[in-house]
Design an enzyme around this catalytic site. Structure first.
Site, PDB file in Angstrom:
ATOM      1  N   GLY A 245       0.828  -1.211   0.000  1.00 47.40           N
ATOM      2  CA  GLY A 245       0.000   0.000   0.000  1.00 47.40           C
ATOM      3  C   GLY A 245       0.855   1.251   0.000  1.00 47.40           C
ATOM      4  O   GLY A 245       0.619   2.196  -0.770  1.00 47.40           O
ATOM      5  N   GLU A 265       5.696   4.535   6.511  1.00 46.77           N
ATOM      6  CA  GLU A 265       6.329   3.647   7.495  1.00 46.77           C
ATOM      7  C   GLU A 265       5.695   2.294   7.244  1.00 46.77           C
ATOM      8  O   GLU A 265       4.478   2.147   7.371  1.00 46.77           O
ATOM      9  CB  GLU A 265       6.027   4.184   8.901  1.00 46.77           C
ATOM     10  CG  GLU A 265       6.876   3.544   9.971  1.00 46.77           C
ATOM     11  CD  GLU A 265       6.041   2.724  10.909  1.00 46.77           C
ATOM     12  OE1 GLU A 265       5.347   3.298  11.764  1.00 46.77           O
ATOM     13  OE2 GLU A 265       6.076   1.481  10.787  1.00 46.77           O
ATOM     14  N   CYS A 302       4.699  -2.400  14.758  1.00 46.27           N
ATOM     15  CA  CYS A 302       5.812  -2.160  13.836  1.00 46.27           C
ATOM     16  C   CYS A 302       7.152  -2.493  14.479  1.00 46.27           C
ATOM     17  O   CYS A 302       8.102  -2.827  13.799  1.00 46.27           O
ATOM     18  CB  CYS A 302       5.787  -0.720  13.358  1.00 46.27           C
ATOM     19  SG  CYS A 302       5.180   0.427  14.582  1.00 46.27           S
TER      20      CYS A 302
HETATM   21  P1  NAP Z   1      -2.812  -1.330   4.351  1.00 44.13           P
HETATM   22  O1  NAP Z   1      -3.536  -2.389   3.632  1.00 44.13           O
HETATM   23  O2  NAP Z   1      -1.506  -0.926   3.800  1.00 44.13           O
HETATM   24  O3  NAP Z   1      -3.793  -0.071   4.443  1.00 44.13           O
HETATM   25  C1  NAP Z   1      -3.481   1.108   5.159  1.00 44.13           C
HETATM   26  C2  NAP Z   1      -4.338   2.250   4.626  1.00 44.13           C
HETATM   27  O4  NAP Z   1      -3.913   2.608   3.312  1.00 44.13           O
HETATM   28  C3  NAP Z   1      -5.810   1.921   4.491  1.00 44.13           C
HETATM   29  O5  NAP Z   1      -6.543   3.089   4.764  1.00 44.13           O
HETATM   30  C4  NAP Z   1      -5.954   1.532   3.039  1.00 44.13           C
HETATM   31  O6  NAP Z   1      -7.250   1.718   2.536  1.00 44.13           O
HETATM   32  C5  NAP Z   1      -4.970   2.459   2.375  1.00 44.13           C
HETATM   33  N1  NAP Z   1      -4.406   1.873   1.159  1.00 44.13           N
HETATM   34  C6  NAP Z   1      -3.741   0.705   1.064  1.00 44.13           C
HETATM   35  N2  NAP Z   1      -3.341   0.492  -0.201  1.00 44.13           N
HETATM   36  C7  NAP Z   1      -3.766   1.558  -0.915  1.00 44.13           C
HETATM   37  C8  NAP Z   1      -3.668   1.934  -2.298  1.00 44.13           C
HETATM   38  N3  NAP Z   1      -3.038   1.146  -3.173  1.00 44.13           N
HETATM   39  N4  NAP Z   1      -4.213   3.086  -2.686  1.00 44.13           N
HETATM   40  C9  NAP Z   1      -4.847   3.880  -1.800  1.00 44.13           C
HETATM   41  N5  NAP Z   1      -4.981   3.582  -0.490  1.00 44.13           N
HETATM   42  C10 NAP Z   1      -4.451   2.440  -0.053  1.00 44.13           C
HETATM   43  O7  NAP Z   1      -2.546  -1.736   5.854  1.00 44.13           O
HETATM   44  P2  NAP Z   1      -3.493  -2.419   6.959  1.00 44.13           P
HETATM   45  O8  NAP Z   1      -4.895  -2.488   6.486  1.00 44.13           O
HETATM   46  O9  NAP Z   1      -3.293  -1.676   8.185  1.00 44.13           O
HETATM   47  O10 NAP Z   1      -2.905  -3.862   7.177  1.00 44.13           O
HETATM   48  C11 NAP Z   1      -2.493  -4.715   6.159  1.00 44.13           C
HETATM   49  C12 NAP Z   1      -1.023  -5.117   6.368  1.00 44.13           C
HETATM   50  O11 NAP Z   1      -0.218  -3.951   6.562  1.00 44.13           O
HETATM   51  C13 NAP Z   1      -0.719  -5.944   7.585  1.00 44.13           C
HETATM   52  O12 NAP Z   1      -0.972  -7.310   7.384  1.00 44.13           O
HETATM   53  C14 NAP Z   1       0.737  -5.647   7.828  1.00 44.13           C
HETATM   54  O13 NAP Z   1       1.546  -6.484   7.045  1.00 44.13           O
HETATM   55  C15 NAP Z   1       0.912  -4.240   7.373  1.00 44.13           C
HETATM   56  N6  NAP Z   1       0.998  -3.252   8.471  1.00 44.13           N
HETATM   57  C16 NAP Z   1       2.227  -2.898   8.913  1.00 44.13           C
HETATM   58  C17 NAP Z   1       2.339  -1.969   9.922  1.00 44.13           C
HETATM   59  C18 NAP Z   1       3.676  -1.553  10.418  1.00 44.13           C
HETATM   60  O14 NAP Z   1       3.736  -0.715  11.287  1.00 44.13           O
HETATM   61  N7  NAP Z   1       4.761  -2.070   9.908  1.00 44.13           N
HETATM   62  C19 NAP Z   1       1.214  -1.397  10.502  1.00 44.13           C
HETATM   63  C20 NAP Z   1      -0.036  -1.772  10.026  1.00 44.13           C
HETATM   64  C21 NAP Z   1      -0.117  -2.698   9.007  1.00 44.13           C
HETATM   65  P3  NAP Z   1      -8.248   0.439   2.458  1.00 44.13           P
HETATM   66  O15 NAP Z   1      -8.525   0.076   3.865  1.00 44.13           O
HETATM   67  O16 NAP Z   1      -9.436   0.894   1.729  1.00 44.13           O
HETATM   68  O17 NAP Z   1      -7.474  -0.604   1.730  1.00 44.13           O
END
Ligand code: NAP
Length: 521
Positions: A245, A265, A302
């Site tokens: 993302g 991040e 994280c």
């Molecule tokens: P995410 O899928 O990356 O989404 C985070 C935010 O960004 C959401 O609001 C999402 O909207 C938006 N988003 C994601 N991809 C996008 C794109 N291509 N275009 C526009 N907006 C986009 O993260 P998550 O839902 O929190 O969790 C999924 C995975 O992220 C976890 O399994 C983990 O691996 C990782 N994560 C890592 C950390 C860290 O601190 N390292 C923290 C949280 C999560 P939508 O909800 O509509 O998709």
């Protein structure tokens, strides 16, 4: 507090334009009331226009006014903290007491930034006075201060629903810098997001600030997330979440007619190196401490230590046994979302498919979204030959890497991608190896910890929560701590200005009393 589910755009309450969603309680896998509005491109546009209209007035507020505003937000968060923690717990499955702590931390961050603003050092004032007699060419008077970058878009994170979400450090540091904020709420905790947004919005109103200082939009990433990054009035973006993302948004921003900075991040395994004498003396307690930290927040942090590297030798058996014991006794607890739970399960499978062996499993899951803890093991040779073993599995799992000798430990360190943090556990006799490891880790991490674990983290001036890619998209900045404000600032130099036209902080009499460098002194 009654939740309306509306989008909060400036002072407006906007009902759904693109359907609604309900929050899911991950502990029961049941939806909870009420409906929350989803918006689209038109709502992003409305919020960005308001943020732009508010920018000039807000970015020119006095330091006293702005810090009073930030303190008002902190007070409002304190007042809402009980309701906020209760709702956040329902929406995340995380314990209410822990979320009370998160709410207190969020309020504290706003107070810390109020203090940063009041003291004014973040303006980084510099004066190079005119030198009319200088040869061969006179020098004009130059004065520099930092100003806010413009309206910014902030993506709330899923895993810390308060301190990295609507009222988290990104919002606090952006508002402290003088930037106006359009926040995309994470769909995993819409009620907690609304409570936080109302606390901020109330402070905007009570401080007599323009309504566009803060807006909260909600919708799918593809609809409003992309529209936010594309919007020509948005001048910077922050994001905490997946590498996929974060990079999609980063690339998108670079393709705009006017590219903008995107501070993401994303991912880190926070490698933990156990040096031989520490292993021999304290193997069991280090193993136990590591597994305890690994399980915090059901491993959805994280800073979760996800990879432990130790040389086979005295203390290794005790370390391994302690890790196995702690993991085996860990209860399965609900993970944040069905997507995160599914990614955890498939991530564990993948680690095993590429050569890791599961050596411990936690207590069995009861709920559909419960994450069962796991400890996996691999030897150094296999780790070095398979890069996928070094990738983050978000959840309550860790990988024990058993290396043959110091050379193999250093080789493992050299294969690692960028990290938020790394840790070394050492005794005085381990210093030689630590000195060889240190430059390898410095090149790859934002923070290096000795004889402790990276989580939890202080929010202070020396905090770094960032690191080389893929920990973040820009290793020069931090997303946590007082210097995170720098993401939202840019320098402006004022040359040959009459005193009356200069920004107040740069006038000759120094009316704000903020420390300034003069001719570099
Ligand atoms: P995410 O899928 O990356 O989404 C985070 C935010 O960004 C959401 O609001 C999402 O909207 C938006 N988003 C994601 N991809 C996008 C794109 N291509 N275009 C526009 N907006 C986009 O993260 P998550 O839902 O929190 O969790 C999924 C995975 O992220 C976890 O399994 C983990 O691996 C990782 N994560 C890592 C950390 C860290 O601190 N390292 C923290 C949280 C999560 P939508 O909800 O509509 O998709």
């Amino acid at each position: 507090m009654k939740l309306t589910g509306n989008l909060l755009i400036g002072a407006h309450e906007i009902p759904a334009t693109e359907g609604t969603l309900k929050a899911l309680n991950p502990a029961t896998n049941q939806f909870i009331e009420p409906d929350f509005a989803l918006g689209g491109v038109a709502q992003v546009d409305q919020a960005a226009i308001l943020a732009d209209e508010a920018f000039d007035a807000y970015s020119h507020t006095s330091l006293a006014e702005r810090s009073a505003f930030l303190e008002r937000i902190a007070d409002n968060l304190d007042a809402a903290s009980t309701a906020l923690a209760a709702r956040a717990s329902l929406e995340t499955g995380l314990p209410e007491a822990q979320l009370q702590g998160e709410a207190a931390k969020a309020a504290t961050q706003f107070r810390q930034f109020a203090d940063v603003v009041r003291k004014g050092r973040f303006l980084q004032l510099a004066i190079d006075p005119a030198q009319p007699e200088r040869q061969p060419r006179p020098r004009m008077d130059h004065r520099l201060q930092k100003i806010a970058i413009g309206p910014v878009a902030i993506f709330g994170a899923s895993n810390f629903p308060i301190s990295y979400s609507v009222a988290g450090g990104d919002t606090a540091s952006a508002l402290a810098a003088g930037a106006t904020v359009v926040l995309k709420a994470h769909n995993a905790h819409p009620g907690a997001s609304e409570i936080q947004a109302r606390a901020i919005r109330q402070a905007v109103q009570d401080s007599g600030l323009p309504e566009g200082v803060f807006s909260m939009v909600r919708g799918s990433g593809n609809a409003i997330g992309e529209a936010l990054v594309d919007h020509p009035l948005i001048k910077a973006v922050t994001f905490t979440g997946s590498e996929q993302g974060g990079m999609a948004l980063y690339r998108r921003a670079q393709l705009r007619p006017e590219p903008i900075p995107v501070f993401t991040e994303m991912t880190s395994v926070n490698p933990t190196f156990i040096l031989p004498l520490a292993l021999a003396e304290r193997g069991a307690s280090i193993g136990d401490g590591f597994a305890e930290r690994m399980l915090v927040n059901v491993g959805q942090a994280c800073l979760k230590p996800a990879i432990l590297i130790a040389i086979e030798g005295p203390g290794f058996t005790a370390l391994r046994a302690a890790m196995i014991k702690r993991v085996t006794e860990a209860a399965a607890r609900p993970m944040l979302t069905p997507g995160i739970h599914a990614a955890y399960v498939s991530g564990l499978d993948h680690l095993q498919n590429v050569g890791a062996t599961q050596v411990a499993a936690g207590l069995a899951a009861h709920g559909d979204l419960d994450g069962q803890s796991a400890l996996l093991e691999v030897d150094g040779q296999r780790f070095l030959s398979e890069t996928a073993l070094a990738h983050e599995v978000f959840g309550p799992a860790a990988l024990l890497v058993k290396v043959r000798d110091e050379a193999e430990m250093l080789a493992v360190a050299r294969t690692l991608r960028g990290q938020l943090s790394a840790a070394m556990h050492l005794e005085a006799g381990d210093l030689g190896l630590a000195q060889r490891l240190l430059p390898v880790l410095e090149r790859r991490t934002g923070r290096i910890v000795v004889n402790a674990f990276a989580h939890p983290q202080e929010v202070s001036f020396a905090t770094i929560h960032g690191g080389p890619f893929p920990a973040s998209s820009d290793s020069r900045f931090t997303s946590v701590g007082m210097t995170s404000i720098e993401r939202f600032l840019r320098p402006v130099s004022y040359q040959g200005f009459p005193d009356a036209l200069l920004p107040e902080a740069l006038r000759e009499s120094n009316p704000l009393g903020v420390p300034r460098s003069v001719d570099g002194q």
